[in-house]
Enzyme design. Structure first.
Site, mmCIF file in Angstrom:
data_model
loop_
_atom_site.group_PDB
_atom_site.id
_atom_site.type_symbol
_atom_site.label_atom_id
_atom_site.label_comp_id
_atom_site.label_asym_id
_atom_site.label_seq_id
_atom_site.Cartn_x
_atom_site.Cartn_y
_atom_site.Cartn_z
ATOM 1 N N ARG A 130 0.826 -1.213 0.000
ATOM 2 C CA ARG A 130 0.000 0.000 0.000
ATOM 3 C C ARG A 130 0.864 1.269 0.000
ATOM 4 N NH1 ARG A 130 -5.083 -1.665 3.918
ATOM 5 N NH2 ARG A 130 -6.503 -2.154 2.209
ATOM 6 N N LYS A 168 -13.433 -10.146 7.621
ATOM 7 C CA LYS A 168 -14.411 -9.066 7.860
ATOM 8 C C LYS A 168 -15.763 -9.483 7.274
ATOM 9 C CE LYS A 168 -10.949 -5.369 7.770
ATOM 10 N NZ LYS A 168 -10.360 -4.305 6.944
ATOM 11 N N GLY A 202 -6.514 -5.481 0.970
ATOM 12 C CA GLY A 202 -5.192 -5.278 1.536
ATOM 13 C C GLY A 202 -4.584 -6.604 1.952
ATOM 14 N N GLY A 245 -12.685 -3.938 1.407
ATOM 15 C CA GLY A 245 -14.053 -3.441 1.545
ATOM 16 C C GLY A 245 -14.395 -2.453 0.437
HETATM 17 N N1 LIG Z 1 -11.099 -19.282 8.805
HETATM 18 C C1 LIG Z 1 -10.628 -18.122 9.262
HETATM 19 N N2 LIG Z 1 -10.799 -17.766 10.542
HETATM 20 C C2 LIG Z 1 -10.316 -16.603 11.012
HETATM 21 N N3 LIG Z 1 -9.643 -15.687 10.258
HETATM 22 C C3 LIG Z 1 -9.469 -15.995 8.970
HETATM 23 C C4 LIG Z 1 -9.954 -17.204 8.406
HETATM 24 N N4 LIG Z 1 -9.616 -17.212 7.105
HETATM 25 C C5 LIG Z 1 -8.950 -16.078 6.870
HETATM 26 N N5 LIG Z 1 -8.836 -15.340 7.985
HETATM 27 C C6 LIG Z 1 -8.142 -14.053 8.155
HETATM 28 O O1 LIG Z 1 -8.720 -13.093 7.327
HETATM 29 C C7 LIG Z 1 -7.821 -11.985 7.302
HETATM 30 C C8 LIG Z 1 -8.046 -11.167 6.054
HETATM 31 O O2 LIG Z 1 -9.404 -10.799 5.979
HETATM 32 P P1 LIG Z 1 -9.937 -9.414 5.386
HETATM 33 O O3 LIG Z 1 -11.400 -9.590 5.317
HETATM 34 O O4 LIG Z 1 -9.369 -8.286 6.190
HETATM 35 O O5 LIG Z 1 -9.260 -9.426 3.927
HETATM 36 P P2 LIG Z 1 -9.101 -8.316 2.807
HETATM 37 O O6 LIG Z 1 -10.435 -7.923 2.322
HETATM 38 O O7 LIG Z 1 -8.123 -8.859 1.838
HETATM 39 O O8 LIG Z 1 -8.400 -7.081 3.515
HETATM 40 P P3 LIG Z 1 -8.850 -5.568 3.761
HETATM 41 O O9 LIG Z 1 -10.312 -5.583 4.095
HETATM 42 O O10 LIG Z 1 -7.969 -5.227 4.938
HETATM 43 O O11 LIG Z 1 -8.500 -4.807 2.548
HETATM 44 C C9 LIG Z 1 -6.435 -12.587 7.402
HETATM 45 O O12 LIG Z 1 -5.728 -11.940 8.436
HETATM 46 C C10 LIG Z 1 -6.703 -14.075 7.715
HETATM 47 O O13 LIG Z 1 -5.878 -14.586 8.744
HETATM 48 O O1 LIG Z 2 -7.789 -2.297 5.302
HETATM 49 C C1 LIG Z 2 -8.718 -1.731 4.735
HETATM 50 O O2 LIG Z 2 -9.628 -2.354 4.135
HETATM 51 C C2 LIG Z 2 -8.727 -0.216 4.662
HETATM 52 O O3 LIG Z 2 -7.495 0.320 5.083
HETATM 53 C C3 LIG Z 2 -9.875 0.340 5.486
HETATM 54 O O4 LIG Z 2 -9.708 0.003 6.825
HETATM 55 P P1 LIG Z 2 -10.994 -0.121 7.787
HETATM 56 O O5 LIG Z 2 -11.738 -1.357 7.339
HETATM 57 O O6 LIG Z 2 -10.433 -0.217 9.177
HETATM 58 O O7 LIG Z 2 -11.818 1.135 7.576
#
Ligand SMILES: Nc1ncnc2c1ncn2[C@@H]1O[C@H](COP(=O)(O)OP(=O)(O)OP(=O)(O)O)[C@@H](O)[C@H]1O
Ligand SMILES: O=C(O)[C@H](O)COP(=O)(O)O
Length: 403
Positions: free
Chosen positions: A37, A202, A360, A384
């Protein structure tokens, strides 16, 4: 949306330019484990500095509680930005206080400063419009021009994303322009089969996009922490796995609608489980076992898709003309639970279709697991944000730049 090119054409030398970046990088203590990033915002920061602007870079990091918290300091990100720029970067240890004012006042033309985490101020994320506006007024006092380039945060109605651009002449940076250009293709004439793979942690943020994708995608693969709410909605026990209990009725409805709409919804058939969440710092072995997805023991947590699911997902991705992938398939940060994410990444690399990786953590996963990021069609810095864009929602940070 006016872009930074127009700003550069008009001339920016001597102007204080506020760059709202997304430097929300994964940290192990103070060590940045993936700087993607930070690298993503470099073209914008470099172009402004080269043109003689006084560049103020601002971002959030993590989710602190609206007050300073050293664990979420942007200092490591500022240091890394300096290394990547090959130039000194000043750092203010507050956001709108005396340190920020002094650092900005000291900036010479072409110099760059980073101010401390925006979320150390309750006004940044306040739901109350007046509270956000008051903080945005203070931020506006630091700068003459606003450049929005934190694509990962454009879905947040936060002071620096939504309210601040209304107070200053505003432009989109190179990262936002590129991201929007690619994601727009997925909402318009998408080549089919269009397959979407969703995982990550998330869960509540991401369930809403499924609603929209049920009218758009041909196939939906669900993995990561997201899978367990689906398995539970199908009547299976999920032990102590990540679960969004309040979303079960919505997920049940998604499962029914997928069938009605002819969208193939694919869920894990086996998962790797353990009695406890792994230690991501020591990476101590946890000896997971593989169980059928409908037979997760009550005291176990599902932490990755299993070997049969890896094969199944690879086969469901192989013929895709377009793939959007958001969210790791498991806790990829620990080697015991990285295979599912690796398998999906490898399948996408081998696929002849157009592949977009969003998020991310997903992008970080691809890089930290050793894949060449340039081999994918596009790696989005927003998780997101990219999902809400695909949902067709109005994103506050983009709407504010369009005004
Ligand atoms: N089965 C699971 N149980 C708990 N955590 C998990 C599982 N599978 C994946 N993860 C976790 O999900 C996290 C990533 O999820 P996230 O939804 O933040 O992803 P992203 O959309 O790529 O990132 P961001 O929203 O930060 O841009 C990782 O840290 C991973 O360890
Ligand atoms: O990691 C992300 O998806 C962005 O940096 C936004 O972070 P946030 O979900 O904490 O608002």
């Amino acid at each position: 949306m006016k872009t930074i090119d127009e700003l550069l054409t008009d001339g920016v030398a001597g102007k204080r330019v506020f760059v709202r970046a997304d430097l929300n990088v994964p940290l192990d203590g103070t060590t940045i484990t993936d700087d993607g990033r930070i690298r993503a915002v470099l073209p914008t920061v470099k172009a402004l500095a080269d043109a003689g602007a006084r560049v103020i870079v601002a971002s959030h990091l993590g989710r602190p509680e609206g007050a300073p918290d050293p664990a979420f300091s942007l200092a490591p990100a500022a240091a890394r930005l300096g290394e990547l720029l090959g130039a000194g970067v000043a750092f203010a240890d507050d956001t709108v206080g005396p340190s920020a004012e002094a650092v900005v006042a000291d900036l010479a033309d072409g110099q760059v400063a980073v101010i401390e985490n925006l979320r150390f101020n309750a006004g940044e994320t306040a739901k109350n419009d007046a509270e956000r506006a008051a903080f945005a007024d203070k931020l506006a006092g630091l700068a003459d021009v606003y450049v929005g380039d934190g694509f990962g945060a454009v879905h947040r109605k936060h002071a620096s994303v939504f309210d601040l651009p209304k107070r200053l002449p505003h432009y989109a940076g190179y990262l936002i322009a590129t991201e929007v250009g690619v994601l727009r293709k997925l909402t318009e004439d998408v080549s089919r089969p269009y397959v979407v793979a969703l995982g990550g942690a998330k869960v509540s943020d991401k369930l809403a996009v499924i609603d929209q994708l049920l009218g758009k995608a041909d196939r939906l693969l669900i993995g990561g922490g997201m899978a367990y709410t689906f398995l539970k909605a199908q009547g299976h026990e999920v032990g102590i796995s990540l679960l969004q209990e309040d979303q079960i009725p919505a997920v049940t409805e998604y499962i029914e609608r997928a069938e009605e709409n002819g969208v193939e919804l694919v869920l894990p058939v086996d998962v790797l489980v353990s009695t406890e969440f792994p230690d991501l710092r020591t990476k101590a072995p946890t000896h997971p076992t593989t169980v059928a997805a409908d037979a997760i023991p009550a005291d176990q947590e599902g932490l990755d898709i299993g070997p049969e699911t890896r094969k199944l997902y690879a086969s469901k991705l192989a013929d895709a003309a377009t793939v959007f992938w958001n969210g790791p398939m498991g806790v990829f940060e620990h080697p015991d639970y990285a295979e599912g994410t690796k398998a999906v990444a490898q399948t996408l690399l081998d696929s002849p279709g157009f592949t977009v990786v969003g998020g991310g953590d997903s992008a970080a996963a691809v890089r930290t697991l050793g894949f060449d990021e340039n081999a994918f069609g596009h790696i989005s810095t927003g998780g997101g944000a990219s999902l809400e864009y695909l949902e067709g929602k109005t994103l506050p940070g983009l709407a504010a730049l369009e005004d």
